[in-house]
Each structure stands twice: as structure tokens, then as C-alpha cells.
Design a protein around this motif. Structure first.
Motif, PDB file in Angstrom:
ATOM      1  N   GLY A 138       0.748  -1.252   0.036  1.00  0.00           N
ATOM      2  CA  GLY A 138      -0.044   0.070  -0.047  1.00  0.00           C
ATOM      3  C   GLY A 138       0.919   1.456  -0.142  1.00  0.00           C
ATOM      4  O   GLY A 138       0.356   2.407   0.180  1.00  0.00           O
ATOM      5  N   TRP A 139       2.047   1.193  -0.226  1.00  0.00           N
ATOM      6  CA  TRP A 139       3.195   2.509  -0.036  1.00  0.00           C
ATOM      7  C   TRP A 139       3.575   2.954  -1.366  1.00  0.00           C
ATOM      8  O   TRP A 139       3.524   2.046  -2.578  1.00  0.00           O
ATOM      9  CB  TRP A 139       4.280   1.745   0.698  1.00  0.00           C
ATOM     10  N   PHE A 140       4.285   4.094  -1.174  1.00  0.00           N
ATOM     11  CA  PHE A 140       5.049   4.781  -2.070  1.00  0.00           C
ATOM     12  C   PHE A 140       6.318   4.966  -1.419  1.00  0.00           C
ATOM     13  O   PHE A 140       6.310   4.818  -0.208  1.00  0.00           O
ATOM     14  CB  PHE A 140       4.426   5.948  -2.819  1.00  0.00           C
ATOM     15  N   ASP A 141       7.317   5.590  -1.737  1.00  0.00           N
ATOM     16  CA  ASP A 141       8.702   5.589  -1.180  1.00  0.00           C
ATOM     17  C   ASP A 141       9.589   4.739  -1.193  1.00  0.00           C
ATOM     18  O   ASP A 141       9.437   3.803  -1.848  1.00  0.00           O
ATOM     19  CB  ASP A 141       8.323   6.543   0.198  1.00  0.00           C
ATOM     20  N   LYS A 142      10.265   4.887  -0.048  1.00  0.00           N
ATOM     21  CA  LYS A 142      11.470   3.795  -0.164  1.00  0.00           C
ATOM     22  C   LYS A 142      11.950   3.650   1.453  1.00  0.00           C
ATOM     23  O   LYS A 142      10.991   3.161   2.180  1.00  0.00           O
ATOM     24  CB  LYS A 142      12.772   4.333  -0.783  1.00  0.00           C
ATOM     25  N   ARG A 143      13.257   3.678   1.969  1.00  0.00           N
ATOM     26  CA  ARG A 143      13.662   3.698   3.288  1.00  0.00           C
ATOM     27  C   ARG A 143      13.984   2.148   4.104  1.00  0.00           C
ATOM     28  O   ARG A 143      14.731   2.118   4.838  1.00  0.00           O
ATOM     29  CB  ARG A 143      12.751   4.711   4.079  1.00  0.00           C
ATOM     30  N   TRP A 144      13.045   1.374   3.768  1.00  0.00           N
ATOM     31  CA  TRP A 144      12.835   0.144   4.431  1.00  0.00           C
ATOM     32  C   TRP A 144      13.954  -0.973   3.876  1.00  0.00           C
ATOM     33  O   TRP A 144      14.413  -0.877   2.892  1.00  0.00           O
ATOM     34  CB  TRP A 144      11.561  -0.696   4.275  1.00  0.00           C
ATOM     35  N   ALA A 152      38.858 -15.285 -10.532  1.00  0.00           N
ATOM     36  CA  ALA A 152      38.547 -15.679  -9.145  1.00  0.00           C
ATOM     37  C   ALA A 152      37.898 -14.581  -8.334  1.00  0.00           C
ATOM     38  O   ALA A 152      38.394 -13.563  -8.202  1.00  0.00           O
ATOM     39  CB  ALA A 152      40.057 -15.969  -8.445  1.00  0.00           C
ATOM     40  N   TYR A 153      36.882 -14.786  -7.551  1.00  0.00           N
ATOM     41  CA  TYR A 153      36.045 -14.017  -7.001  1.00  0.00           C
ATOM     42  C   TYR A 153      35.185 -14.649  -6.083  1.00  0.00           C
ATOM     43  O   TYR A 153      34.595 -15.821  -6.307  1.00  0.00           O
ATOM     44  CB  TYR A 153      34.960 -13.251  -8.107  1.00  0.00           C
ATOM     45  N   THR A 154      35.084 -14.075  -4.702  1.00  0.00           N
ATOM     46  CA  THR A 154      34.506 -14.669  -3.731  1.00  0.00           C
ATOM     47  C   THR A 154      33.233 -13.906  -3.391  1.00  0.00           C
ATOM     48  O   THR A 154      33.073 -12.686  -3.097  1.00  0.00           O
ATOM     49  CB  THR A 154      35.442 -14.872  -2.352  1.00  0.00           C
ATOM     50  N   SER A 155      31.903 -14.538  -3.525  1.00  0.00           N
ATOM     51  CA  SER A 155      30.804 -13.679  -3.753  1.00  0.00           C
ATOM     52  C   SER A 155      30.335 -13.364  -2.251  1.00  0.00           C
ATOM     53  O   SER A 155      30.601 -14.181  -1.441  1.00  0.00           O
ATOM     54  CB  SER A 155      29.467 -14.258  -4.680  1.00  0.00           C
ATOM     55  N   ARG A 156      29.583 -12.344  -1.872  1.00  0.00           N
ATOM     56  CA  ARG A 156      28.738 -12.018  -0.562  1.00  0.00           C
ATOM     57  C   ARG A 156      28.016 -13.314  -0.178  1.00  0.00           C
ATOM     58  O   ARG A 156      27.291 -13.477  -1.094  1.00  0.00           O
ATOM     59  CB  ARG A 156      28.440 -10.985  -0.603  1.00  0.00           C
ATOM     60  N   LYS A 157      28.012 -13.746   1.091  1.00  0.00           N
ATOM     61  CA  LYS A 157      26.941 -14.582   1.414  1.00  0.00           C
ATOM     62  C   LYS A 157      26.060 -13.927   2.150  1.00  0.00           C
ATOM     63  O   LYS A 157      24.801 -14.339   2.290  1.00  0.00           O
ATOM     64  CB  LYS A 157      27.428 -15.703   2.281  1.00  0.00           C
ATOM     65  N   ALA A 158      26.262 -12.710   2.654  1.00  0.00           N
ATOM     66  CA  ALA A 158      25.153 -11.877   3.317  1.00  0.00           C
ATOM     67  C   ALA A 158      25.558 -10.351   3.250  1.00  0.00           C
ATOM     68  O   ALA A 158      26.870 -10.042   2.839  1.00  0.00           O
ATOM     69  CB  ALA A 158      25.302 -12.149   4.980  1.00  0.00           C
ATOM     70  N   MET A 159      24.485  -9.632   3.242  1.00  0.00           N
ATOM     71  CA  MET A 159      24.510  -8.056   3.211  1.00  0.00           C
ATOM     72  C   MET A 159      23.940  -7.342   4.523  1.00  0.00           C
ATOM     73  O   MET A 159      23.188  -7.840   5.136  1.00  0.00           O
ATOM     74  CB  MET A 159      23.682  -7.712   1.971  1.00  0.00           C
ATOM     75  N   TYR A 160      24.813  -6.460   4.865  1.00  0.00           N
ATOM     76  CA  TYR A 160      24.511  -5.442   5.774  1.00  0.00           C
ATOM     77  C   TYR A 160      23.961  -4.085   5.417  1.00  0.00           C
ATOM     78  O   TYR A 160      24.270  -3.562   4.545  1.00  0.00           O
ATOM     79  CB  TYR A 160      25.710  -5.155   6.553  1.00  0.00           C
ATOM     80  N   TYR A 161      22.961  -3.684   6.034  1.00  0.00           N
ATOM     81  CA  TYR A 161      21.982  -2.628   5.761  1.00  0.00           C
ATOM     82  C   TYR A 161      21.731  -1.578   6.944  1.00  0.00           C
ATOM     83  O   TYR A 161      21.437  -2.281   8.161  1.00  0.00           O
ATOM     84  CB  TYR A 161      20.731  -2.801   5.222  1.00  0.00           C
ATOM     85  N   HIS A 162      21.786  -0.363   6.994  1.00  0.00           N
ATOM     86  CA  HIS A 162      21.640   0.645   8.068  1.00  0.00           C
ATOM     87  C   HIS A 162      21.044   1.594   7.514  1.00  0.00           C
ATOM     88  O   HIS A 162      21.542   2.686   6.962  1.00  0.00           O
ATOM     89  CB  HIS A 162      22.872   0.864   8.804  1.00  0.00           C
ATOM     90  N   TYR A 163      19.631   2.040   8.103  1.00  0.00           N
ATOM     91  CA  TYR A 163      18.779   3.289   7.628  1.00  0.00           C
ATOM     92  C   TYR A 163      18.709   4.193   9.122  1.00  0.00           C
ATOM     93  O   TYR A 163      18.331   3.636  10.078  1.00  0.00           O
ATOM     94  CB  TYR A 163      17.501   2.951   7.012  1.00  0.00           C
ATOM     95  N   TYR A 164      19.066   5.345   8.864  1.00  0.00           N
ATOM     96  CA  TYR A 164      19.100   6.321  10.132  1.00  0.00           C
ATOM     97  C   TYR A 164      17.753   7.269  10.270  1.00  0.00           C
ATOM     98  O   TYR A 164      17.709   7.512  11.396  1.00  0.00           O
ATOM     99  CB  TYR A 164      20.287   7.088  10.069  1.00  0.00           C
ATOM    100  N   GLU A 165      17.370   7.844   9.257  1.00  0.00           N
ATOM    101  CA  GLU A 165      16.318   8.949   9.330  1.00  0.00           C
ATOM    102  C   GLU A 165      15.137   8.520  10.186  1.00  0.00           C
ATOM    103  O   GLU A 165      14.495   7.561   9.833  1.00  0.00           O
ATOM    104  CB  GLU A 165      15.943   9.378   7.804  1.00  0.00           C
ATOM    105  N   ASN A 166      14.811   9.589  10.829  1.00  0.00           N
ATOM    106  CA  ASN A 166      13.827   9.245  11.751  1.00  0.00           C
ATOM    107  C   ASN A 166      12.559  10.408  11.947  1.00  0.00           C
ATOM    108  O   ASN A 166      12.266  10.645  12.929  1.00  0.00           O
ATOM    109  CB  ASN A 166      14.331   9.096  13.304  1.00  0.00           C
ATOM    110  N   THR A 167      12.510  10.824  10.763  1.00  0.00           N
ATOM    111  CA  THR A 167      11.558  12.061  10.562  1.00  0.00           C
ATOM    112  C   THR A 167      10.363  11.534   9.408  1.00  0.00           C
ATOM    113  O   THR A 167       9.054  11.357   9.791  1.00  0.00           O
ATOM    114  CB  THR A 167      12.174  13.424  10.220  1.00  0.00           C
ATOM    115  N   VAL A 168      10.718  11.630   8.358  1.00  0.00           N
ATOM    116  CA  VAL A 168       9.906  11.506   7.108  1.00  0.00           C
ATOM    117  C   VAL A 168       9.155  10.118   7.086  1.00  0.00           C
ATOM    118  O   VAL A 168       9.876   9.361   7.095  1.00  0.00           O
ATOM    119  CB  VAL A 168      10.681  11.867   5.694  1.00  0.00           C
TER     120      VAL A 168
END
Length: 514
Positions: free
Chosen positions: A349-355, A417-433
Motif C-alpha cells: 500500500g506504499w510509495f517511497d523507500k527507506r525500508w 577468481a571472485y568470492t561472492s558475498r553470502k550476506a549483506m548489511y544494511y543501516h537506515y538512520y532517518e527518523n522523521t519523514v
């Protein structure tokens, strides 16, 4: 005669030197849009619209099916792109309180040192400061405007350009390419305002999708039953999307005229604009909608204006690709198209992003690199916007700073030769909009663990194999206890790897409580 022969030989030798240099150091063109959803791109299987420009890059290069961002917000995403570091390291955490520090080491400075001429044209959105690392810039102030926008050029000169912003950005980009030094490789970043809110299509695209009715996403009427943070957000099409500001249905002509974006229009632009939206308003008022019928009407208007705005974006991508063709630059130019993050097209039910949910966390990315990437390639490895800086530095034969936290995927492109990520880290900070709670977390192949803090204190766990739409938080389910323990261990490892001290404090406190 001898002088003439010497002159001809000099030109030939200069041309040969130029070819030799650029064959080792490819030109680089990065096109970054704003809020462009992968769900609306043909190469990703979108049923909503056609995107021949972006699709061409995918056909002639690679489609990244698992490209993600570190922080799903405009400015922080660009800061990460430039620095190759997470928000807590580059200092630009959110759009509310951050200004990018250009004194830090960014990839364009390293390219300059390696002989590149560099430029950024269009939207940058990194605060009120003077860009460094660019021989030339011509950027929008802040978010910029769709019609008759101001641009700030190298040295601070501010000029208003008449026309539509997406077209103007392409013209300015081509002008810079015309005037650059052809004996040196270039790195040009083209930053588009499209498709940022509020969605204002080019005049030629008004009504482009009016004959279509778009199906509601399966999660459109999500109730957020097991997700505390989602219950508190304010970014729904039903309640948050504004009839006037977003959908151009104003109570009067006088109220419409108060909108800054409308005030910038010329009388000719305004007449064409009003003629279109007056008919939309007349039809809307005749319907006398309420409840779900009103919400679904708003969704249709939102997606039609959004897609019409994206139509110009894709058309201008095609125009830049044609420029490269016409000027014999296609064979030795890396071209990347990406958005600064994903976007909601009615999901939940949304628009925008952040999550950290997929539609926001995941971003579209395609890349053409002649001679390196086989046409029609699909890359399923986890790639983050964090990785672009070291990748482009390696491709440009420049030094990659040890402080960069991204990992170059150039070996992957070259079949080395390339070692792919097995996991990804995320951090969202904004606490207003939009009342979206700050959050950090980890995504693996099957699971996603999220920790919310400040606005909401909660954990969420999703089994993406069973629940790809992320509707059921199974964190409290005892059958996932061992999974949670393992994911928390992995999450802490990533927090420490990326030196996120604030997240570590929150994490340790949350683990003690839970």
C-alpha cells in the motif's frame, strides 16, 4: 613539405597515443536516477511499461538481479557511491542533518590522479557545499525542479535553464562531452531528478498511460499484522499521498498557483499542463469516490504520472547511448545505469523507500563493458552500491584506497577468481519523514533479520523462501530460534567488519533485552 609531413605524423602519433591510453583506461559513464523502481523496468520483466534505453544496456551488457544499497535514501546512497563506504564512515547518514564532506577520499579524486577528467551533471543532493573531485560540475540545488530548473555550475554560478529537467541534463552532458579533452579518458556521472516525488512528466508524455488500468499489487491491502514498525509508518497511498501536491487535483486555480513547481512554468507550459490536469480533475469530481475506490483511483493516478515521468528518463538514456555511438565512444566506455535505491509501486500500500524490505533495499542496475561483459549476461551475485567505487577504480587503473569498504566485482566481470558475498548489511538512520523507524539488519540467501530502534524497538525475521513478500514476521516463532541465534552472530560480525559502533551498542543492548 617536411613541415607538412611532420604535422601529419604528429597528429597520427597523438591519435595513436590517445587510443593506446583509453584502451587501457576505459571511459566511464554512470547514470543515476532517483527512486526508479526495478518493478518498472522491462529488463526486470515489468508488465507495466517499456524501457528500451535501459533494456538496451541489459542486452548489450549485464543485468544485475541482486543489486542492493546500504541505506535506502537519496543523499546517503550517492555518498556511499562516491566514497565506497557505509554512511557511518562517510558521514552522510540522512537527508535531514547531513552534509557530505568532500575533503574525504572519493573515487573520482583517485581517477583524476590516474589521468581521468571528471564531471557530475544533474542531481547530486549532498548538501550545500562545493563539490571536489570533479573538473566540471553543473548540478541541481537540492532536489531540483522538473520545469525550468536552476543549475549551479563550476565556481558557483547559478543559471536557470528553460525546459524540462531530464532533457536539459542530457544536453548539458553532451555539451561537456563535446568540450572535453579527447586525449584523456573521462568519468561522467549523470544524476537525474526523475523519478523523484512529486512526479511531473514532460509535456510530451502527459497522458501516455491514460488508456491503461494497472493491476493492484498482491500486497496492496497489507494489514502489517506482525510488523510493529510497518504499523506506525506514514507513507500509504490511501492516507499519505496528497490530492494536490502529488496528484495535481487542486481545490482552485489559485491554490494550484501557490505551488512552487507550477510557478516556475512559462505561460505556454502552464497552459498545456492545465489543459491536461483540468480534464483529470473534472473526471475525478464526477466519480464522487470514497473508501477503497478512492484509494485505488489514487493508485492509478500515482502510477500513471510516475511511469510518464520515467518515460522521459529512459528516452534520455537512449539519447546518451546514441551520442556514444555517433562519436565512436561506445566500444571503450563503461556505461552503468542504476537508481539510488528501490521504490514502492503500491506494494504494501506504499510509495517511497527507506525500508530494508526488498522493494526498497534492492535497486536496479545494468552495466555495459564492451570486451569484458558478454552481451545478455545476468549476474545473480550480491552486489552493493558500496562496490562501485573500487570496481571503477580497478577498471580505470587507479589506486583503490584501503579505507574503502566495498569490494571490486571487476574480477567477477572478467571471469577471474571472485568470492561472492553470502550476506549483506544494511543501516537506515532517518527518523522523521514518513515515520519510518531507523533500522539495521542482515540479508542472507534465505533469511532477513532486521532490528528497529528509536521509534520502534523490535526484531523482525523473514523466511524469504516461504514468504518472499515479507508479510509474516517469524521472529517470535520458536522453530526459528536456532536460525535467529545464527543470524545474530552473523549480523554482529558484519557490524564489526564495517566498524558500525553505534549499531554495535544498540545490538548488544537489544540482545541483552531479548
Amino acid at each position: 613539405m617536411k613541415q607538412f609531413v611532420f604535422f601529419v605524423l604528429s597528429i597520427f602519433m597523438a591519435h595513436t597515443a590517445c587510443v593506446a591510453q583509453t584502451s587501457e583506461q576505459p571511459n566511464i559513464l554512470v547514470i543515476i536516477s532517483d527512486d526508479h523502481a526495478y518493478q518498472t523496468i522491462g529488463a526486470y520483466g515489468s508488465p507495466l511499461t517499456q524501457t528500451p534505453g535501459i533494456d538496451r544496456l541489459a542486452k548489450e551488457g549485464a543485468l544485475f538481479t541482486n543489486a542492493y544499497v546500504t541505506n535506502s535514501l537519496c543523499g546517503p546512497s550517492r555518498a556511499t557511491f562516491l566514497s565506497g563506504r557505509y554512511s557511518h564512515m562517510n558521514g552522510f547518514k540522512d537527508n535531514d542533518h547531513s552534509t557530505f564532506d568532500f575533503n574525504q577520499d572519493i573515487f573520482v579524486k583517485r581517477l583524476q590522479a590516474a589521468g581521468y577528467q571528471t564531471a557530475w551533471i544533474g542531481k547530486m543532493h549532498l548538501g550545500e557545499n562545493t563539490p571536489q573531485g570533479f573538473d566540471y560540475y553543473n548540478i541541481l540545488p537540492g532536489q531540483g525542479e522538473y520545469y525550468n530548473p536552476d543549475f549551479i555550475a563550476t565556481g558557483g554560478t547559478r543559471t536557470r535553464h528553460e525546459g524540462y529537467v531530464t532533457n536539459i541534463i542530457t544536453t548539458l552532458s553532451e555539451n561537456w562531452l563535446d568540450q572535453r579533452n579527447p586525449s584523456k579518458p573521462f568519468c561522467l556521472v549523470v544524476g537525474h531528478k526523475a523519478t523523484h516525488r512529486t512526479w511531473m512528466p514532460d509535456l510530451q508524455d502527459l497522458g501516455a498511460f491514460d488508456n491503461q488500468t494497472f493491476p493492484l499489487p498482491a500486497t496492496f491491502y497489507d494489514t502489517y499484522a506482525t510488523r510493529k514498525a510497518a504499523q506506525q509508518q506514514d507513507m500509504t497511498i490511501a492516507k499519505t499521498l496528497q490530492m494536490d501536491y502529488d496528484l495535481k487535483i487542486f481545490p482552485s486555480r489559485e491554490e494550484e498557483s501557490k505551488m512552487g513547481a507550477i510557478q516556475r512554468m512559462t505561460p505556454e507550459q502552464r497552459a498545456q499542463w492545465d489543459a491536461y490536469y483540468d480534464n483529470i480533475k473534472k473526471d475525478f469530481e464526477a466519480r464522487k469516490l470514497n473508501g477503497n475506490a478512492l484509494t485505488e483511483w489514487k493508485y492509478q493516478r500515482y502510477i500513471k504520472d510516475y511511469l510518464a515521468t520515467a518515460r522521459s528518463l529512459d528516452r534520455n538514456i537512449s539519447a546518451l547511448l546514441k551520442y556514444l555511438d555517433d562519436h565512436d565512444l561506445s566500444k571503450n566506455t563503461i556505461v552503468i545505469y542504476m537508481s539510488d535505491q528501490g521504490f514502492y509501486m503500491g506494494e504494501h500500500g506504499w510509495f517511497d523507500k527507506r525500508w530494508m524490505y526488498e522493494e526498497s533495499f534492492r535497486t536496479p542496475m545494468v552495466m555495459r563493458y564492451p570486451g569484458i561483459i558478454k552481451p545478455g549476461t545476468k549476474i545473480n551475485d550480491y552486489i552493493m552500491n558500496l562496490d562501485l567505487a573500487p570496481t571503477l577504480l580497478q577498471a580505470g587503473k587507479a589506486t583503490v584506497p584501503a579505507a574503502m569498504q566495498g569490494m571490486s566485482f571487476l574480477p567477477l566481470l572478467k571471469g577471474q577468481a571472485y568470492t561472492s558475498r553470502k550476506a549483506m548489511y544494511y543501516h537506515y538512520y532517518e527518523n522523521t519523514v514518513h515515520h519510518v523507524s531507523p533500522q539495521f539488519g542482515i540479508k542472507t540467501g534465505r533469511y532477513k533479520l532486521i532490528r528497529y530502534y528509536e521509534r520502534v524497538e523490535a526484531w523482525e525475521l523473514f523466511d524469504l523462501q516461504k514468504d518472499p513478500q515479507e508479510l509474516k514476521n517469524v521472529y517470535p516463532d520458536k522453530q526459528y530460534t536456532k536460525i535467529v541465534t545464527g543470524l545474530k552472530r552473523q549480523l554482529l560480525q558484519l557490524i564489526e567488519q564495517y566498524k558500525d559502533a553505534d549499531a554495535k551498542k544498540i545490538f548488544l543492548s537489544a540482545v541483552i533485552k531479548n
